[in-house]
Design a protein around this motif. Sequence first.
Motif, PDB file in Angstrom:
ATOM      1  N   TRP A 184       0.898  -1.284   0.015  1.00 55.42           N
ATOM      2  CA  TRP A 184       0.180  -0.001  -0.051  1.00 55.42           C
ATOM      3  C   TRP A 184       0.880   1.607  -0.061  1.00 55.42           C
ATOM      4  CZ3 TRP A 184       0.794   3.165   4.137  1.00 55.42           C
ATOM      5  CH2 TRP A 184       1.541   2.468   5.273  1.00 55.42           C
ATOM      6  N   CYS A 185       2.200   1.236   0.551  1.00 54.56           N
ATOM      7  CA  CYS A 185       2.990   2.481   0.477  1.00 54.56           C
ATOM      8  C   CYS A 185       3.823   2.294  -0.527  1.00 54.56           C
ATOM      9  CB  CYS A 185       3.840   2.303   1.886  1.00 54.56           C
ATOM     10  SG  CYS A 185       4.760   0.971   1.991  1.00 54.56           S
ATOM     11  N   CYS A 186       3.803   1.885  -1.667  1.00 58.17           N
ATOM     12  CA  CYS A 186       4.755   1.589  -2.777  1.00 58.17           C
ATOM     13  C   CYS A 186       4.702   2.855  -3.473  1.00 58.17           C
ATOM     14  CB  CYS A 186       4.342   0.463  -3.552  1.00 58.17           C
ATOM     15  SG  CYS A 186       5.592   0.438  -5.120  1.00 58.17           S
ATOM     16  N   ARG A 187       5.813   3.444  -3.671  1.00 57.38           N
ATOM     17  CA  ARG A 187       6.221   4.856  -4.253  1.00 57.38           C
ATOM     18  C   ARG A 187       5.911   4.622  -5.735  1.00 57.38           C
ATOM     19  NH1 ARG A 187      11.683   8.267  -3.579  1.00 57.38           N
ATOM     20  NH2 ARG A 187      10.975  10.366  -4.083  1.00 57.38           N
ATOM     21  N   ASN A 188       5.833   3.331  -6.495  1.00 60.69           N
ATOM     22  CA  ASN A 188       5.453   3.352  -8.014  1.00 60.69           C
ATOM     23  C   ASN A 188       4.057   3.519  -8.118  1.00 60.69           C
ATOM     24  OD1 ASN A 188       8.383   2.790  -8.377  1.00 60.69           O
ATOM     25  ND2 ASN A 188       7.895   0.622  -8.498  1.00 60.69           N
ATOM     26  N   LYS A 189       3.307   3.749  -7.288  1.00 55.14           N
ATOM     27  CA  LYS A 189       1.798   4.016  -7.631  1.00 55.14           C
ATOM     28  C   LYS A 189       1.728   5.152  -8.504  1.00 55.14           C
ATOM     29  CE  LYS A 189      -0.638   1.329  -3.993  1.00 55.14           C
ATOM     30  NZ  LYS A 189       0.437   0.280  -3.954  1.00 55.14           N
ATOM     31  N   ASN A 190       0.726   4.885  -9.661  1.00 50.10           N
ATOM     32  CA  ASN A 190       0.439   6.113 -10.387  1.00 50.10           C
ATOM     33  C   ASN A 190      -0.205   7.097  -9.926  1.00 50.10           C
ATOM     34  OD1 ASN A 190      -1.836   4.977 -11.325  1.00 50.10           O
ATOM     35  ND2 ASN A 190      -0.760   3.816 -12.502  1.00 50.10           N
ATOM     36  N   LEU A 208      -0.570   6.934   4.410  1.00 54.05           N
ATOM     37  CA  LEU A 208       0.584   7.594   3.162  1.00 54.05           C
ATOM     38  C   LEU A 208       0.793   9.124   3.642  1.00 54.05           C
ATOM     39  CD1 LEU A 208      -0.890   6.492  -0.068  1.00 54.05           C
ATOM     40  CD2 LEU A 208       1.103   5.611   1.057  1.00 54.05           C
ATOM     41  N   GLU A 209      -0.143   9.893   4.010  1.00 55.03           N
ATOM     42  CA  GLU A 209      -0.037  11.420   4.569  1.00 55.03           C
ATOM     43  C   GLU A 209       1.015  11.223   5.640  1.00 55.03           C
ATOM     44  OE1 GLU A 209      -3.677  13.916   3.250  1.00 55.03           O
ATOM     45  OE2 GLU A 209      -4.190  12.693   4.975  1.00 55.03           O
ATOM     46  N   GLY A 210       0.748  10.405   6.810  1.00 57.68           N
ATOM     47  CA  GLY A 210       1.673  10.218   7.770  1.00 57.68           C
ATOM     48  C   GLY A 210       2.950   9.963   7.545  1.00 57.68           C
ATOM     49  N   LEU A 211       3.160   9.101   6.530  1.00 56.79           N
ATOM     50  CA  LEU A 211       4.552   8.800   6.037  1.00 56.79           C
ATOM     51  C   LEU A 211       5.298   9.939   5.366  1.00 56.79           C
ATOM     52  CD1 LEU A 211       4.084   5.197   4.628  1.00 56.79           C
ATOM     53  CD2 LEU A 211       5.176   5.774   6.719  1.00 56.79           C
ATOM     54  N   LEU A 215       8.915  11.263   5.799  1.00 51.10           N
ATOM     55  CA  LEU A 215       9.773  10.918   4.810  1.00 51.10           C
ATOM     56  C   LEU A 215      10.021  11.945   3.545  1.00 51.10           C
ATOM     57  CD1 LEU A 215       8.827   7.443   4.289  1.00 51.10           C
ATOM     58  CD2 LEU A 215      10.621   8.011   5.619  1.00 51.10           C
ATOM     59  N   GLY A 216       9.224  13.132   3.630  1.00 53.85           N
ATOM     60  CA  GLY A 216       9.012  13.912   2.433  1.00 53.85           C
ATOM     61  C   GLY A 216       8.220  13.687   1.555  1.00 53.85           C
ATOM     62  N   GLN A 217       8.221  14.108   0.317  1.00 54.09           N
ATOM     63  CA  GLN A 217       7.161  13.840  -0.666  1.00 54.09           C
ATOM     64  C   GLN A 217       7.309  12.590  -1.351  1.00 54.09           C
ATOM     65  OE1 GLN A 217       7.525  17.310  -3.192  1.00 54.09           O
ATOM     66  NE2 GLN A 217       6.786  18.776  -1.763  1.00 54.09           N
ATOM     67  N   LYS A 219       5.930  11.840  -4.392  1.00 57.89           N
ATOM     68  CA  LYS A 219       5.887  11.746  -5.945  1.00 57.89           C
ATOM     69  C   LYS A 219       6.191  13.063  -6.414  1.00 57.89           C
ATOM     70  CE  LYS A 219       4.082   8.937  -8.082  1.00 57.89           C
ATOM     71  NZ  LYS A 219       4.534   7.614  -8.692  1.00 57.89           N
ATOM     72  N   GLY A 220       7.102  13.880  -5.568  1.00 55.63           N
ATOM     73  CA  GLY A 220       7.575  15.161  -6.112  1.00 55.63           C
ATOM     74  C   GLY A 220       6.860  16.557  -5.922  1.00 55.63           C
ATOM     75  N   LYS A 221       5.626  16.107  -5.232  1.00 60.23           N
ATOM     76  CA  LYS A 221       4.594  17.024  -4.883  1.00 60.23           C
ATOM     77  C   LYS A 221       3.967  16.527  -3.808  1.00 60.23           C
ATOM     78  CE  LYS A 221       1.438  16.336  -8.709  1.00 60.23           C
ATOM     79  NZ  LYS A 221       0.528  16.997  -9.612  1.00 60.23           N
ATOM     80  N   PRO A 222       3.516  17.616  -3.033  1.00 63.99           N
ATOM     81  CA  PRO A 222       2.738  17.053  -1.717  1.00 63.99           C
ATOM     82  C   PRO A 222       1.444  16.115  -2.108  1.00 63.99           C
ATOM     83  CG  PRO A 222       3.172  19.484  -1.572  1.00 63.99           C
ATOM     84  CD  PRO A 222       3.648  18.833  -2.933  1.00 63.99           C
ATOM     85  N   LEU A 223       1.277  14.970  -1.475  1.00 56.77           N
ATOM     86  CA  LEU A 223      -0.204  14.298  -1.739  1.00 56.77           C
ATOM     87  C   LEU A 223      -1.350  15.119  -1.580  1.00 56.77           C
ATOM     88  CD1 LEU A 223       0.854  11.138   0.751  1.00 56.77           C
ATOM     89  CD2 LEU A 223       0.571  11.201  -1.852  1.00 56.77           C
ATOM     90  N   SER A 224      -1.226  16.161  -0.811  1.00 53.77           N
ATOM     91  CA  SER A 224      -2.499  16.887  -0.929  1.00 53.77           C
ATOM     92  C   SER A 224      -2.839  17.600  -2.371  1.00 53.77           C
ATOM     93  CB  SER A 224      -2.472  18.211   0.274  1.00 53.77           C
ATOM     94  OG  SER A 224      -1.463  18.836   0.030  1.00 53.77           O
ATOM     95  N   ASP A 225      -1.642  17.839  -2.925  1.00 56.04           N
ATOM     96  CA  ASP A 225      -2.084  18.354  -4.328  1.00 56.04           C
ATOM     97  C   ASP A 225      -2.526  17.422  -5.443  1.00 56.04           C
ATOM     98  OD1 ASP A 225      -1.186  20.842  -3.336  1.00 56.04           O
ATOM     99  OD2 ASP A 225       0.712  20.882  -4.371  1.00 56.04           O
ATOM    100  N   ILE A 226      -1.785  16.243  -5.081  1.00 58.52           N
ATOM    101  CA  ILE A 226      -2.088  14.920  -5.960  1.00 58.52           C
ATOM    102  C   ILE A 226      -3.625  14.774  -5.811  1.00 58.52           C
ATOM    103  CG2 ILE A 226      -1.821  12.608  -6.498  1.00 58.52           C
ATOM    104  CD1 ILE A 226       1.331  13.178  -5.512  1.00 58.52           C
TER     105      ILE A 226
END
Length: 229
Positions: A184-190, A208-211, A215-217, A219-226
């Motif tokens: 569920w925490c795989c960074r490869n998720k699109n 994921l938001e907690g991680l 750990l930092g972003q 996907k290169g931008k905040p999860l809230s933006d995605i």
Amino acid sequence: MKEKHIASVSFGKDSLAMLHGLIERGMPLDEVVFYDTGMEFDAIYRERDRILPLFRENGIRYVELKPAMPFWESMFLRPVRSRKTGEVHKRGYGWCGGPCRWGTTEKCRTLDRYAEAVGAKVYVGIAADETARLAKEVKPYKLHPLAEWGMTESDCLAACYERGCEWDEDGVRLYDVLDRVSCWCCRNKNMKELKAIRDHLPVYWSRLEGLEHHLGQMKGKPLSDIGGE
């Protein structure tokens, strides 16, 4: 001595379709091996538990392998050394996926060591239309029955649904909203998958938001933006 045959099963659609096919075709199968990262969707563990009686009915041994160090510990605490100096320059590998697939690397090494130690043939659930993955598989003891049977990824999913697999998370079938049911925490998720997690799987979205907070972003931008796109 009879050669041992092992099926590497993640309890996702492809490996489960392979497992059912092996049993239904009466092919040699001594063990099913599951590598438990500890970070699978709960639905994966439920599918595992639902299938376990099938192993007992068919005299198949079930084996679970785990990381040498718990996933959380590797993610946050494991000493990471500089390749140049050998000195520890940070703690924790961080997100798993993208250019740093440390969890996948350990999984493959652990499964390979296990099989090679007993000289086993290993059934691997790579579908016929996963040509790039099939091309990378060069170890002679690995067998690819799905490709031999001509079963595509969509064929595998249909076969699993026909046999009662659901991968249900609070009324949502994971394969209805995700392309791949990996950790569920795989960074490869699109982006599509991340939005689906936001919309349909709020417990995992919160994790994921907690991680991200630690750990930092992802996907290169905040999860809230995605999630807000």
